[in-house]
Design a protein around this motif. Structure first.
Motif, short mmCIF file in Angstrom:
data_model
loop_
_atom_site.label_atom_id
_atom_site.label_comp_id
_atom_site.label_asym_id
_atom_site.label_seq_id
_atom_site.Cartn_x
_atom_site.Cartn_y
_atom_site.Cartn_z
N ASN A 154 3.53 12.76 5.73
CA ASN A 154 2.11 12.81 5.40
C ASN A 154 1.43 13.97 6.11
O ASN A 154 0.54 14.63 5.55
N ARG A 155 1.83 14.23 7.36
CA ARG A 155 1.27 15.35 8.10
C ARG A 155 1.56 16.67 7.39
O ARG A 155 0.68 17.54 7.26
N VAL A 156 2.77 16.84 6.92
CA VAL A 156 3.14 18.05 6.18
C VAL A 156 2.32 18.18 4.90
O VAL A 156 1.78 19.25 4.59
N LEU A 157 2.17 17.09 4.17
CA LEU A 157 1.52 17.14 2.86
C LEU A 157 0.02 17.43 2.96
O LEU A 157 -0.52 18.18 2.15
N VAL A 158 -0.66 16.85 3.94
CA VAL A 158 -2.12 17.03 4.00
C VAL A 158 -2.54 18.24 4.82
O VAL A 158 -3.70 18.65 4.75
N SER A 159 -1.62 18.82 5.56
CA SER A 159 -1.98 19.98 6.37
C SER A 159 -1.60 21.30 5.70
O SER A 159 -2.28 22.32 5.89
N GLY A 160 -0.52 21.29 4.91
CA GLY A 160 -0.05 22.53 4.30
C GLY A 160 0.52 23.52 5.30
O GLY A 160 0.63 24.71 4.99
N GLN B 152 -7.16 6.73 4.27
CA GLN B 152 -6.10 5.87 3.77
C GLN B 152 -6.58 4.47 3.44
O GLN B 152 -6.28 3.94 2.36
N ILE B 153 -7.33 3.84 4.33
CA ILE B 153 -7.80 2.48 4.07
C ILE B 153 -8.82 2.46 2.94
O ILE B 153 -8.65 1.71 1.96
N PRO B 154 -9.90 3.26 2.99
CA PRO B 154 -10.82 3.24 1.85
C PRO B 154 -10.19 3.77 0.57
O PRO B 154 -10.52 3.29 -0.53
N LEU C 164 0.57 4.93 -1.40
CA LEU C 164 0.37 6.02 -0.45
C LEU C 164 1.68 6.35 0.27
O LEU C 164 2.52 5.48 0.49
N VAL C 165 1.80 7.61 0.64
CA VAL C 165 2.92 8.02 1.48
C VAL C 165 2.82 7.33 2.83
O VAL C 165 3.80 6.82 3.38
N LEU C 166 1.61 7.27 3.38
CA LEU C 166 1.37 6.65 4.68
C LEU C 166 0.10 5.82 4.60
O LEU C 166 -0.92 6.28 4.07
N TYR C 167 0.16 4.61 5.11
CA TYR C 167 -1.01 3.74 5.21
C TYR C 167 -1.02 3.20 6.63
O TYR C 167 -0.16 2.40 7.01
N ARG C 168 -1.98 3.64 7.40
CA ARG C 168 -2.00 3.30 8.83
C ARG C 168 -3.11 2.29 9.09
O ARG C 168 -4.29 2.61 8.98
N SER D 159 0.81 -1.22 0.00
CA SER D 159 0.00 0.00 0.00
C SER D 159 0.84 1.26 0.00
O SER D 159 0.32 2.34 -0.28
N ILE D 160 2.12 1.17 0.30
CA ILE D 160 2.95 2.36 0.44
C ILE D 160 3.98 2.45 -0.68
O ILE D 160 4.21 1.47 -1.39
N THR D 161 4.59 3.61 -0.80
CA THR D 161 5.57 3.84 -1.85
C THR D 161 6.84 3.03 -1.60
O THR D 161 7.17 2.70 -0.47
#
Length: 690
Positions: A629-635, A584-586, A595-599, A210-212
């Motif tokens: 992932n926090r940086v990318l989705v929060s801006g 992430q899961i759906p 994905l960058v992160l799959y939790r 699921s991850i890169t």
């Protein structure tokens, strides 16, 4: 670059634009679907051929696809067996394994072409149409020339009608959820399996992770290849659409194969009916037990329960292997035994437990004296199985040695029942099986059908006993293979076959006294077995069960504003994404994007559940991924750092919560709003997915 595989990128020219959360406020349209992904975006197709508008429509669409695929499977078997003595009933019983074999061939082409087959809808359809046309032409030519087997009389066609009635009854029981729920399930391993199947639609050569990163395949891939094949013919085109087809085909294939096996064992339709009922429909007594046990309560019948797992498909292939082995030994035909070995190899590419049992059963059948010499029987049964299994397991062993072996990714505990509980969930198969064992055991040296049932019983019991030692011998990484609740249903399958033999014997005894007594005995046995045996299947098949989500349901029904459809307007496309935790899961299941992160829930390390021990020495680990992932989705950083993080992971698209979308980090990129079940999002597209 850390995406799934290197590729040329097509970049948008950076522009500045304002962005609200309404669609009419966006200054950049979403990119067109990737080439070969199946046509225009969501909602552009007709109601008949487009995404289903409701679960019922999804079930109808899946049923049509399932019937067409079974017809293809029958044509394949008919073309291979035209010079054999195998009748229409047996050929129908092997239709589903033939479909799996066809998916296997396409998967080989897919890997050989670097992922070009399943990633192109028209190529997959074109190959299949050409194969179907060739098979139909060959069938017509044989009929015109009078070649091959002719089924004279009504006996064979009476068996076909009985098989079809049983199959329709089984589909009505087990396939009902395909008409009531969309998607079938969002819990357990289903999202992971759907994401891995979607990766084949995206052009990855094998399902990976699921991850890169360059992460070798570590899971048998035939189930995912079969889902990918189904998806290319199912309206909607997603793996979640295709699993509805599997939910209809898998129980249908199980019942048809069981009927063919039972009939082959004694050449009587009563044995076929009993085998299909005990092995495909009639479960155990209704007990109070956990939901997990209800999902897999030590009973082979429950392998038909929704949603279908890879191990469930493996059981169907095991039954088909037993049927072909029986037919080959009864007729003394090595060619049919080779087909049995091929089907056993396909089982190995789908799952582990049933394959292990089948492999031991094949070895035992080769050792026991029979109409085919031991060396020829061993070569015919074992060599094709090992060769086909080696296509997956040899690369696996190479990666195993290179990456330090496996780690345990299992968190849930085993499901354990005591002896009384096990006998209870086996239900009426237990007394009839005991009777059949006693009555037919004296014939084991002379009757091939009884010998096959006995070999299955011995193999399943031996593997069940040995399974408990696997974790100790191989380490905790193999803990899942050591869980005995995975093997009890296979032992119960042998009991179900002896139960079918027991029913056949009882009907024969009654018929000897007076023909009418045989009819009375048949009706009485059917009432007894179904009266006690249908309560648990009905309760579980028609109960609420499963995990569902409004967001995925709306996406599958074609809502163009749904964030998943904005993220991936159509199935396919090689893409790397960064998603908020709740998507992430759906998101992986729906798109198959890396994905960058799959939790995964309840995991504190190895969040993406990768089996390779040393993989995080080669790809970024959890800590780095969580931070990125926090940086990318929060801006919440400066544009230069944001762009650097995106480049670090080869990101093509980012989904951000709508309240974060006004960050200047996103100004250079096209954006489009999307709705979710709990909040709104904005899809930021750095590069088109190609």
């Amino acid at each position: 670059m850390l995406s799934g595989r290197p590729r040329e990128r097509l970049r948008y020219h950076p522009t500045n634009s304002g962005l609200g959360v309404r669609r009419d406020a966006c200054s950049h349209p979403a990119p067109a679907p990737p080439p070969g992904s199946g046509g225009p975006g969501i909602g552009a197709s007709s109601p008949v051929f487009g995404p289903p508008s409701s679960p019922f429509v999804a079930g109808v669409q899946a049923s049509v696809v399932a019937v067409l695929l079974l017809a293809l499977g029958y044509l394949i078997v008919d073309a291979l067996a035209w010079r054999s003595e195998l009748g229409v009933v047996f050929r129908l019983g092997m239709a589903f394994p033939a479909v799996a074999g066809y998916a296997f061939v396409l998967m080989l082409l897919h890997m050989a072409t670097g992922g070009a087959v399943f990633s192109n809808v028209w190529l997959t359809r074109g190959i299949t149409a050409a194969v179907a046309a060739g098979l139909l032409g060959w069938k017509a030519a044989r009929v015109a020339l009078g070649l091959g087997r002719r089924d004279r009389g009504n006996g064979e066609w009476r068996g076909v009608m009985v098989m079809l009635v049983l199959t329709l009854a089984g589909v009505a029981l087990w396939g009902s959820r395909a008409f009531r729920v969309l998607p079938l399930d969002l819990g357990g391993d289903t999202p992971s399996n759907m994401g891995l199947a979607s990766q084949l639609l995206n052009g990855e050569t094998t399902p990976s992770a699921s991850i890169t990163g360059q992460i070798p395949n570590f899971y048998p891939w035939l189930y995912h290849a079969t889902i990918a094949l189904f998806a290319r013919f199912t309206p909607g085109g997603r793996a979640y659409d295709a699993i509805d087809v599997m939910q209809i085909l898998q129980p249908a294939g199980a019942i048809m194969a069981l009927f063919a096996l039972g009939r082959e064992m004694t050449r009587r339709w009563e044995t076929g009916v009993a085998a299909a009922v005990f092995g495909g429909m009639a479960g155990g007594f209704r007990l109070r037990f956990s939901s997990d046990l209800a999902r897999r309560p030590y009973n082979v019948v429950m392998a038909n329960l929704s949603p279908p797992y890879p191990g469930d498909v493996t059981i169907v292939l095991l039954v088909a292997f037993l049927a072909l082995a029986t037919a080959g030994l009864v007729r003394g035909r090595v060619r049919i035994l080779v087909w049995a070995g091929v089907v056993l190899g396909l089982a190995g590419l789908t799952g582990a437990e049933a394959f292990f049992v089948g492999l031991l059963a094949a070895a035992l059948l080769a050792v026991v004296p029979g109409p085919v010499s031991r060396p020829r029987a061993a070569a015919a049964l074992l060599l094709p199985a090992v060769a086909i299994y080696g296509i997956w397991v040899v690369p696996l062993v190479v990666s195993y040695l290179r990456l330090g072996g496996f780690v345990n990714i299992t968190r849930t505990g085993p499901v354990n029942l005591g002896p009384v509980g096990i006998l209870a969930v086996w239900g009426m198969a237990t007394p009839f099986g005991a009777y059949g064992f006693v009555r037919w055991l004296p014939r084991v040296t002379t009757d091939i059908g009884v010998r096959v049932a006995m070999v299955l019983l011995a193999a399943a019991a031996a593997i069940l006993v040995l399974s408990g030692a696997l974790p100790g011998a191989l380490g905790s990484a193999f803990l899942a293979l050591g869980r005995r609740h995975r093997y009890w249903p296979l032992l119960e399958l042998a009991v179900a076959l002896f139960a079918a033999l027991g029913v056949t014997d009882l009907i024969s005894l009654a018929r000897r006294r007076r023909p009418a007594f045989g009819v009375v005995a048949s009706v009485a046995i059917a009432a007894l077995v179904l009266g006690f045996g249908l309560r648990l299947p009905l309760k579980t098949a028609f109960g609420p069960g499963g995990h569902r989500g409004a967001g995925v349901s709306a996406a599958l029904e074609g809502d163009p504003d749904n964030v998943l459809n904005v993220l991936a307007p159509s199935a396919g496309g090689d893409c790397t994404a960064a998603l908020p935790n709740e998507l992430q899961i759906p998101g992986f299941a729906y798109t198959g994007y890396r994905l960058v992160l799959y939790r995964w829930p309840a995991y504190s390390s190895n969040l993406a559940r990768i089996r390779w021990r040393d993989i995080y020495q080669r790809v970024p680990g959890d800590k780095e991924r969580v931070s990125a992932n926090r940086v990318l989705v929060s801006g919440k950083t400066d544009p230069e750092n944001w762009a650097a993080v995106a480049r670090r992971f080869g990101v093509d698209v980012v989904v951000v919560p709508a309240n974060n979308a006004l960050s200047p980090d996103f100004d250079p990129y096209p954006r489009e709003p999307g709705s979710g079940p709990r909040r709104d999002y904005v899809v930021v597209r750095l590069h088109p997915c190609g």
